[in-house]
Design an enzyme around this catalytic site. Structure first.
Site, PDB file in Angstrom:
ATOM      1  N   PHE A  74      61.055  -8.928 -80.149  1.00  0.00           N
ATOM      2  CA  PHE A  74      61.663  -8.375 -78.929  1.00  0.00           C
ATOM      3  C   PHE A  74      62.024  -6.919 -79.174  1.00  0.00           C
ATOM      4  CE2 PHE A  74      64.817 -10.414 -81.559  1.00  0.00           C
ATOM      5  CZ  PHE A  74      65.869  -9.510 -81.615  1.00  0.00           C
ATOM      6  N   PHE A  76      64.283  -4.222 -80.212  1.00  0.00           N
ATOM      7  CA  PHE A  76      63.237  -3.680 -81.051  1.00  0.00           C
ATOM      8  C   PHE A  76      63.379  -4.271 -82.439  1.00  0.00           C
ATOM      9  CE2 PHE A  76      64.025  -0.507 -77.763  1.00  0.00           C
ATOM     10  CZ  PHE A  76      62.744  -0.352 -77.264  1.00  0.00           C
TER      11      PHE A  76
END
Ligand code: CUA
Length: 169
Positions: A74, A76
């Site tokens: 996801f 980051f």
């Protein structure tokens, strides 16, 4: 039928390019074990974080010594961001994303896949050398793309050491 000399050259060149493309697919498949995705499995991106499997990402070691690694990618980061697997054993990676497209590349190995929201990416590989590997996101996913990374640690296990050989690819 009369085919112009230059037309013939271009026909043969086009045929040659197709042969080169097919040969390169064959070479990467047989030589480097690079293959297209194995299956199509869908998942609702909104439910990834509460999913029984992807909501609890992590490594499971099976009785035969193989491993399954469930990863959430996801913005980051990767979850888990430190993955420990045994050397020389089949490791099955299962990945998905709750937001945008990410990449999952285990540098210096043939482990590399896109992670697409709505789908589960899966591949199985094994690691013949113990050590630490860098995992990076290789699909631009936003402002934090360049910091999206994780570690893979391939561990020498008693079983692998006793067998005294590297893993099969
Ligand atoms: Cu995730 Cu780039």
């Amino acid at each position: 039928m009369n085919v112009d000399f230059y037309e013939k050259i271009w026909m043969w060149a086009a045929a040659g390019i197709i042969v080169v493309f097919l040969a390169s697919i064959g070479a990467t498949f047989f030589g480097q074990a690079i293959q297209p995705p194995s299956h199509v499995e869908t998942i609702d991106p909104e439910s990834v974080r509460t999913d029984p499997e992807f909501g609890q990402p992590g490594v499971t070691i099976h009785e035969d010594g193989s491993a399954t690694v469930v990863v959430q990618a996801f913005m980051f980061a990767f979850l888990p961001n430190e993955i420990r697997v045994p050397r020389g054993r089949p490791v099955k990676f299962r990945l998905t994303s709750p937001d945008v497209i990410h990449g999952f590349q285990i540098v210096r190995t043939n482990g590399n896949t896109m992670v697409v929201p709505g789908y589960v990416s899966q591949f199985t590989t094994s690691f013949s050398e113990a050590g630490e590997y860098l995992i990076v996101c290789n699909e631009y996913c936003g402002l934090g793309h360049h910091v999206m990374a994780a570690r893979l640690i391939v561990e020498e296990t008693p079983a692998a050491a006793a067998a005294g050989r590297g893993g099969e690819r």
